[in-house]
Scaffold this motif. Structure first.
Motif, PDB file in Angstrom:
ATOM      1  N   TYR A 211       0.869  -1.166   0.000  1.00 33.86           N
ATOM      2  CA  TYR A 211       0.000   0.000   0.000  1.00 33.86           C
ATOM      3  C   TYR A 211       0.908   1.217   0.000  1.00 33.86           C
ATOM      4  O   TYR A 211       1.700   1.412   0.927  1.00 33.86           O
ATOM      5  CB  TYR A 211      -0.897   0.017   1.250  1.00 33.86           C
ATOM      6  CG  TYR A 211      -1.576   1.355   1.429  1.00 33.86           C
ATOM      7  CD1 TYR A 211      -2.720   1.677   0.701  1.00 33.86           C
ATOM      8  CD2 TYR A 211      -1.048   2.327   2.278  1.00 33.86           C
ATOM      9  CE1 TYR A 211      -3.322   2.917   0.836  1.00 33.86           C
ATOM     10  CE2 TYR A 211      -1.646   3.574   2.415  1.00 33.86           C
ATOM     11  CZ  TYR A 211      -2.776   3.861   1.688  1.00 33.86           C
ATOM     12  OH  TYR A 211      -3.365   5.105   1.806  1.00 33.86           O
ATOM     13  N   VAL A 237      -1.550  -1.263  -4.159  1.00 30.23           N
ATOM     14  CA  VAL A 237      -2.571  -0.233  -4.068  1.00 30.23           C
ATOM     15  C   VAL A 237      -1.820   1.083  -3.960  1.00 30.23           C
ATOM     16  O   VAL A 237      -1.044   1.283  -3.029  1.00 30.23           O
ATOM     17  CB  VAL A 237      -3.458  -0.403  -2.812  1.00 30.23           C
ATOM     18  CG1 VAL A 237      -4.362   0.817  -2.642  1.00 30.23           C
ATOM     19  CG2 VAL A 237      -4.297  -1.656  -2.921  1.00 30.23           C
ATOM     20  N   LYS A 238      -1.984   1.950  -4.961  1.00 29.78           N
ATOM     21  CA  LYS A 238      -1.411   3.301  -4.873  1.00 29.78           C
ATOM     22  C   LYS A 238      -2.594   4.224  -4.651  1.00 29.78           C
ATOM     23  O   LYS A 238      -3.407   4.416  -5.553  1.00 29.78           O
ATOM     24  CB  LYS A 238      -0.665   3.635  -6.166  1.00 29.78           C
ATOM     25  CG  LYS A 238      -0.503   5.118  -6.476  1.00 29.78           C
ATOM     26  CD  LYS A 238       0.396   5.854  -5.513  1.00 29.78           C
ATOM     27  CE  LYS A 238       0.431   7.349  -5.862  1.00 29.78           C
ATOM     28  NZ  LYS A 238      -0.834   8.055  -5.532  1.00 29.78           N
ATOM     29  N   SER A 239      -2.715   4.754  -3.441  1.00 29.63           N
ATOM     30  CA  SER A 239      -3.875   5.592  -3.160  1.00 29.63           C
ATOM     31  C   SER A 239      -3.594   7.028  -3.561  1.00 29.63           C
ATOM     32  O   SER A 239      -2.491   7.378  -3.975  1.00 29.63           O
ATOM     33  CB  SER A 239      -4.270   5.479  -1.697  1.00 29.63           C
ATOM     34  OG  SER A 239      -3.320   6.144  -0.907  1.00 29.63           O
ATOM     35  N   ARG A 241      -5.473   8.300  -5.966  1.00 29.00           N
ATOM     36  CA  ARG A 241      -5.716   8.232  -7.397  1.00 29.00           C
ATOM     37  C   ARG A 241      -6.577   9.384  -7.887  1.00 29.00           C
ATOM     38  O   ARG A 241      -6.417   9.877  -8.985  1.00 29.00           O
ATOM     39  CB  ARG A 241      -6.500   6.951  -7.732  1.00 29.00           C
ATOM     40  CG  ARG A 241      -5.697   5.694  -7.786  1.00 29.00           C
ATOM     41  CD  ARG A 241      -6.619   4.533  -8.127  1.00 29.00           C
ATOM     42  NE  ARG A 241      -7.637   4.305  -7.117  1.00 29.00           N
ATOM     43  CZ  ARG A 241      -8.929   4.498  -7.284  1.00 29.00           C
ATOM     44  NH1 ARG A 241      -9.397   4.906  -8.444  1.00 29.00           N
ATOM     45  NH2 ARG A 241      -9.781   4.266  -6.301  1.00 29.00           N
ATOM     46  N   ASN A 276      -7.144  -1.609  -6.999  1.00 30.56           N
ATOM     47  CA  ASN A 276      -7.803  -0.363  -6.618  1.00 30.56           C
ATOM     48  C   ASN A 276      -8.469  -0.420  -5.258  1.00 30.56           C
ATOM     49  O   ASN A 276      -9.067   0.549  -4.830  1.00 30.56           O
ATOM     50  CB  ASN A 276      -8.827   0.047  -7.673  1.00 30.56           C
ATOM     51  CG  ASN A 276      -8.157   0.729  -8.839  1.00 30.56           C
ATOM     52  OD1 ASN A 276      -7.093   1.327  -8.680  1.00 30.56           O
ATOM     53  ND2 ASN A 276      -8.751   0.647 -10.007  1.00 30.56           N
ATOM     54  N   SER A 277      -8.387  -1.573  -4.605  1.00 28.11           N
ATOM     55  CA  SER A 277      -9.009  -1.681  -3.290  1.00 28.11           C
ATOM     56  C   SER A 277      -8.293  -2.774  -2.519  1.00 28.11           C
ATOM     57  O   SER A 277      -7.540  -3.568  -3.076  1.00 28.11           O
ATOM     58  CB  SER A 277     -10.495  -2.030  -3.433  1.00 28.11           C
ATOM     59  OG  SER A 277     -10.623  -3.322  -3.979  1.00 28.11           O
ATOM     60  N   VAL A 278      -8.533  -2.802  -1.216  1.00 30.93           N
ATOM     61  CA  VAL A 278      -7.926  -3.815  -0.365  1.00 30.93           C
ATOM     62  C   VAL A 278      -8.354  -5.200  -0.838  1.00 30.93           C
ATOM     63  O   VAL A 278      -7.563  -6.146  -0.890  1.00 30.93           O
ATOM     64  CB  VAL A 278      -8.368  -3.622   1.097  1.00 30.93           C
ATOM     65  CG1 VAL A 278      -7.551  -4.501   2.017  1.00 30.93           C
ATOM     66  CG2 VAL A 278      -8.278  -2.172   1.511  1.00 30.93           C
ATOM     67  N   GLN A 279      -9.627  -5.307  -1.192  1.00 31.35           N
ATOM     68  CA  GLN A 279     -10.150  -6.593  -1.626  1.00 31.35           C
ATOM     69  C   GLN A 279      -9.426  -7.085  -2.875  1.00 31.35           C
ATOM     70  O   GLN A 279      -9.003  -8.237  -2.943  1.00 31.35           O
ATOM     71  CB  GLN A 279     -11.642  -6.463  -1.896  1.00 31.35           C
ATOM     72  CG  GLN A 279     -12.271  -7.748  -2.351  1.00 31.35           C
ATOM     73  CD  GLN A 279     -13.786  -7.622  -2.392  1.00 31.35           C
ATOM     74  OE1 GLN A 279     -14.449  -7.506  -1.366  1.00 31.35           O
ATOM     75  NE2 GLN A 279     -14.332  -7.616  -3.583  1.00 31.35           N
TER      76      GLN A 279
ATOM     77  N   ASP B 314     -10.481   8.204  -2.072  1.00 30.24           N
ATOM     78  CA  ASP B 314     -10.388   7.789  -3.476  1.00 30.24           C
ATOM     79  C   ASP B 314     -11.701   7.176  -3.952  1.00 30.24           C
ATOM     80  O   ASP B 314     -12.171   7.458  -5.056  1.00 30.24           O
ATOM     81  CB  ASP B 314      -9.288   6.727  -3.651  1.00 30.24           C
ATOM     82  CG  ASP B 314      -7.944   7.348  -3.994  1.00 30.24           C
ATOM     83  OD1 ASP B 314      -7.920   8.496  -4.496  1.00 30.24           O
ATOM     84  OD2 ASP B 314      -6.913   6.686  -3.776  1.00 30.24           O
ATOM     85  N   ASP B 432     -14.060  -3.506   3.046  1.00 29.68           N
ATOM     86  CA  ASP B 432     -13.263  -2.692   2.133  1.00 29.68           C
ATOM     87  C   ASP B 432     -13.862  -1.282   2.027  1.00 29.68           C
ATOM     88  O   ASP B 432     -15.064  -1.140   1.796  1.00 29.68           O
ATOM     89  CB  ASP B 432     -13.286  -3.386   0.764  1.00 29.68           C
ATOM     90  CG  ASP B 432     -12.318  -2.776  -0.200  1.00 29.68           C
ATOM     91  OD1 ASP B 432     -11.427  -3.496  -0.650  1.00 29.68           O
ATOM     92  OD2 ASP B 432     -12.458  -1.583  -0.510  1.00 29.68           O
TER      93      ASP B 432
END
Lengths: 706, 706
Positions: A211, A237-239, A241, A276-279, B314, B432
């Motif tokens: 992350y 995950v690059k937050s 965005r 795009n998400s933790v999931q 985000d 999430d």
């Protein structure tokens, strides 16, 4: 193993600032280490003789040999502690203490000092402002978090400590294991690139996940990741965005955000799989850590339920994968073994009364088909189907065929036991068919990354000295915006421009026009007038006889419009035939993290209204330049759609590469636009140019190269 | 309550085909009913006296009054059973038995018979080939599935029985409850539209959800759903979205797929919220069933963890929502109560040592801000934060402010207890952050749907008789493809066309040209020559003096190109100025489920290469026609981008509506293209037309209207 191996596999760990005060971070870390760590644990605290029953030392120098020091002293004691560790020969330090660059002002100064000391003693420093690090093989939990990680083959870095805490709590419930875990903190010394390199060399790490809110050095990261992803997938995950997210990230870490467009291009070029998400992060990681690579994109779906089978097929349609077309042999075999009502085409519907045996036969047949590269087993709970037995059969068939299989055993409690068995053998189970397919899609994406060839940037033979002079001239003129008067810059880098010249008297204008075949285009040249057309500063299709008057008129218009404008002259240029050609744009701007960013698109409405552009981080080779051309939606127009003659696409590709070389050679070029670059059937021509130069960088650059 | 109320709330249920044979469907249903149903359960089987201890009857007629008959007899006994039920006055029947249209051939015939009997006795029939139905308030589980549903406010229909079984098993684990559940089966009589209407009237249903592979009557469904979604949200998974999926769906249910483009437009127009996966279906349903409507789109994020806060931000950026800008009062209040290191701007970061009290204060302040329409509470587990207490606080604040709040209490086991508490009060918890925001997004989407006004199609005063004649003429000519010779059709419906005429001698051509101001365009008119330009069959800008020769030349070219082509003449048309105008296209084709589908786009590359088009199911009013224009990416070109004069967009909007009326009036028009419809600053003109007419439908249509 890389140079960081001792960070994760120390024989002895010191906790500097250890205490037995309840609720103190210095106690939590010591407890975590004492409970599980296989090596020596050494408390350091000048005011105590023992902490939690362990003998305590005044400082690292006076303690027995320490491989890793975990520092939880107050901020103003950190620098001293680092010196002490350095003097004692300790190479690895994790600084938990906060109060550095994230607080600005004094903290930022302190962080610069920290970096200096780390340099002086060649220390590997994690943090400051870190939750700590973990490595499961030796039971090392050098964090103050409440959870220890289970052992596994995923190595995990995070720029947010809370993200680690949240994920571990959940991952433990899901029995997802990790190899190493790092809370990066402020990344004063060690950053994402160092850990990517380290884990890329680590045979026990199957997948690297992270992350991140920012990447410190985009260029270096791309280089490292490209190498690592030859073997080891990286999922990030690059937050930040979105605009709102970037603002939130910047107030969280104090980092300059950089543009999302640059991250998108840079991470793609680096071979990183972006979640795009933790999931998504874990859906991908679970598939990538336990399954072999699929040989191709054909997917078989085996199910006992029509509806879920259709949903799975939709998900395959949405992905980069495709539904496998079975061979006649497969169809025949399935027809023989399946009941009449079953569907033996893909998706195989073994229908509602399918037991484990029938499921197993169908899967076995499907996996034996040469067109099947991977499979999804999808089931609804029925009275005749035992999920735990189905799990065993899936494991067996998967291993027999050495083909990746994921499952979607839909249901609640009855799926849990089966899930556990599957997990042990590396098969991820997902509740949702779409997520199951996304796991396989990540495997396919990684195969693409491994198989792609990224050619090195070509080094064109250019006149770099001449380019430097042109830029330097601009810098001297105390004017950092250059226009058409600098077209020579493009010529120096071998980019075709129309015949022509900038002249400063009407007689010379006529001479130049006469030397050019056909009518000419004439434009006023002035750095102070940016919208030339608006003031009538451009004349298209001027015959030789009219050139003299046209010159006078252009200059008069400029003077009239803006009396104090510096007029450098008039450009007399060959008239380029636009009827059979297409106008394109190649632009460059500089991103704080990734450096020069190349942009390509078709001119006019395509860029301005349809925003149909492609982006890459420079430098790039021919493959990537060609991708830039082909990935815009309007690419068919260049390739000769609707009966048009195809444009010289290779000329465009070469021009993009030459500009890539130019802006890489001269970091002083802050922005550059070739607009239009006209692409006709027989070649390309750069018609107009605008760029911005940073005089200061140019000097530094000059010095460096001298 | 609608006419189906007795289906879900019968006093007595008969199981026709009841048996005590282990593993038989007739036993499973009887057991499910016996165990939980509040009313009378009546086994019917001529060969038994009692089944599972319940008195058994020979047939429905001889049994005590039966409100609902569940039929599990062999296929060839179903029709007779329905007659029996009809005679006995039973109004509601669920046919579990399979072997109808899904098997084709004989089964399809049997299904037609079933429909006829249902008509004759006015029976509400679910199925055939259904898993059954459930209604939780009276404990009725009239399915042979292994799971009963928990009570709740979601009503659920599915075209796949297995989908119901899979979902219930999972939903029970998640404690998600339902009101009514219907397995639609083959939808011989009752279909999705009937249940949408029924549940729209049911005060106990808060959300309608469904899994569908097709919609039987698109038009009727749109009407019903539009009405229902004024109060009750509908969330649907419509599978077969992709080509592969559509093929799989068609082999699963035997339904004609219809185009995804039509479903996309039709469901949107119907006000249906579409979910693309099982997970999305329930993520949306959970939010929609328990929370009030947000007053506007501003979201507050309250967290104890920077990273997850950025991720949530985000997700808000990706959604239709936006991060709320706090008022000065909110900032001041937060500054006073939060620690110095906290971030008091949105997302509020109450930092890692936040306890429940601090969280509660921050949430309370945020929810009190007039710019906040909803909130997400995001937390990472810490030593000082008790999740169950946090849940109680969130519930309290949410109710105090009557504002929707969702939570993302990240973590594993420790989140479960809190989740349960939250669920009881209608607050969905998501692992999430992206999913949490998608829940709020569904609420916002439903608000949009409720608030939108869909104006009724305007009825323009047109010359319908003349249009009918033109179409009939074509039908008589035994040629169902019409071209420019039918431009009168457009005139009859009030759509502007250029001045001109189709003539069949050169002298008349000159007369027409002279009556038109300026030069003219001349085109060969022949149904057999579709690409006129390719054979030189179009002449643009012909001066009056050249018209005679041009006529001769055009006819000669046509004869030369295709000696047997029927040449209807030459069209002499006003030359439309294209310099200041934009070419657009309005097309129509017919979808098997939704009927006439309108398509709009800009001409040339915009439709053909960029595929930049918008689609609606006709008939539509002005609002929807205007949406069609505005939702294409290139819309700014029409609206006057880049210094162009804006085109007459309202003229385009009106033309779309008039064409909508035309194709609605005449189902015989199978396809129609106005290409181009030229839109200039002062108006629009239809330049060319192609259409296909079905002569047979035209006759039927004529008869109907006569």
């Amino acid at each position: 193993m890389g140079r960081l191996s001792a960070l994760f596999d120390p024989q002895s760990v010191a906790v500097v600032g250890a205490t037995d005060r309840e609720g103190a971070v210095g106690r939590a870390i010591l407890e975590n280490l004492r409970d599980e760590f296989d090596g020596e644990v050494v408390p350091i605290n000048p005011t105590r003789e023992a902490v939690l029953g362990l003998e305590c030392y005044t400082d690292v120098s006076s303690a027995p040999a320490v491989d890793l020091a975990v520092v939880v002293v107050p901020p103003d004691a950190v620098i001293e502690t680092l010196r002490d560790a350095g003097e004692a020969g300790t190479e690895n330090v994790v600084v938990i203490t906060a109060g550095f660059s994230e607080t600005g002002g004094e903290g930022a100064t302190r962080e610069r000092e920290l970096r200096a000391v780390a340099d002086e003693y060649d220390l590997n420093v994690v943090g400051p402002n870190s939750l700590g690090i973990m490595s499961t093989p030796n039971g090392m939990n050098a964090t103050f978090g409440p959870e220890n990680a289970l052992e596994g083959s995923i190595s995990f870095m995070s720029q947010s400590g809370a993200f680690i805490t949240a994920v571990l709590d959940w991952a433990n419930e899901q029995e997802i294991g990790f190899q190493d875990v790092v809370s990066l903190g402020n990344k004063a010394v060690l950053d994402e690139t160092d850990f990517v390199r380290e884990w890329g060399d680590d045979p026990d790490t199957d997948v690297i996940i992270g992350y991140l809110e920012g990447i410190d050095d985009g260029d270096e990261f791309i280089d490292a990741a490209r190498e690592v992803t030859d073997d080891t997938p990286i999922v990030l995950v690059k937050s930040g965005r979105t605009d709102a997210g970037a603002q939130a990230a910047s107030s969280h870490t104090g980092a300059i955000a950089g543009s999302e467009r640059a991250y998108e291009a840079g991470l793609e070029q680096a071979g990183v799989i972006r979640a795009n998400s933790v999931q998504e992060l874990f859906d991908y990681a679970r598939a990538l850590s336990g399954l072999p690579e699929p040989e191709h994109d054909g997917v078989a779906v085996v199910t006992n339920a029509g509806g879920p089978g259709v949903l799975t097929t939709d998900a395959v349609g949405d992905s980069r994968l495709e539904m496998a077309t079975f061979t006649d042999e497969t169809i025949a075999a399935l027809t023989e073994t399946m009941p009449e009502e079953a569907n033996v085409y893909n998706p195989i519907d073994a229908i509602g009364d399918a037991d484990v045996e029938r499921f197993g036969e169908a899967l076995d047949t499907a996996l034996g088909d040469p067109n099947v590269g991977s499979a999804v087993v999808v089931s609804a709970p029925t009275a005749v189907l035992k999920y735990d037995k189905l799990a065993e059969t899936v494991i067996e068939k998967r291993e027999d065929h050495d083909t990746p299989v994921v499952t979607c055993l839909m249901g609640g409690e009855r799926a849990r036991a089966a899930e556990e068995v599957l997990r042990e053998f590396g098969i991820p189970n997902y509740f949702d068919p779409a997520r199951a397919v996304s796991g396989l899609d990540a495997l396919a994406r990684f195969r693409e990354i491994r198989e792609r060839t990224v050619d090195d940037p070509e080094h064109f033979d250019v006149d770099r000295e001449r380019a430097r002079e042109i830029l330097a001239r601009a810098a001297r003129r105390d004017d950092n915006r250059l226009g058409v008067e600098s077209m020579e810059l493009l010529e120096a880098y071998g980019i075709p421009t129309p015949d022509g010249e900038i002249v400063d008297d009407p007689e010379r204008a006529r001479e130049v026009a006469e030397s050019i075949e056909g009518d000419v285009v004439m434009k006023i040249v002035s750095p102070d007038i940016s919208h030339k057309s608006d003031i009538g500063g451009v004349k298209v299709g001027v015959a030789d006889d009219d050139v003299y008057d046209a010159y006078e008129d252009l200059v008069a218009r400029a003077r009239n419009y803006q009396p104090d404008a510096a007029v450098l002259g008039v450009q007399v240029q060959e008239l380029v035939d636009l009827d059979t050609a297409t106008e394109t744009i190649v632009g460059v701007n500089r991103d704080p993290q990734f450096g020069p960013l190349l942009l390509f698109g078709l001119g006019g409405i395509f860029v301005e209204i349809l925003e149909d552009t492609s982006v890459r981080v420079a430098p790039i080779g021919a493959d990537e330049a060609r991708e830039m051309v082909d990935e815009i939606r309007a690419a068919p127009l260049l390739r000769g759609a609707r009966g048009r003659e195809p444009a010289d696409v290779e000329g465009v590709v070469e021009t993009i590469q030459r500009l890539s070389q130019l802006v890489t050679d001269f970091p002083a070029i802050l922005e550059l636009d070739v607009n239009p670059l006209v692409a006709g059937p027989d070649g390309v021509q750069a018609i107009d140019l605008r760029l911005t130069v940073d005089a200061e960088t140019l000097e530094t650059d000059d010095t460096e190269k001298a």
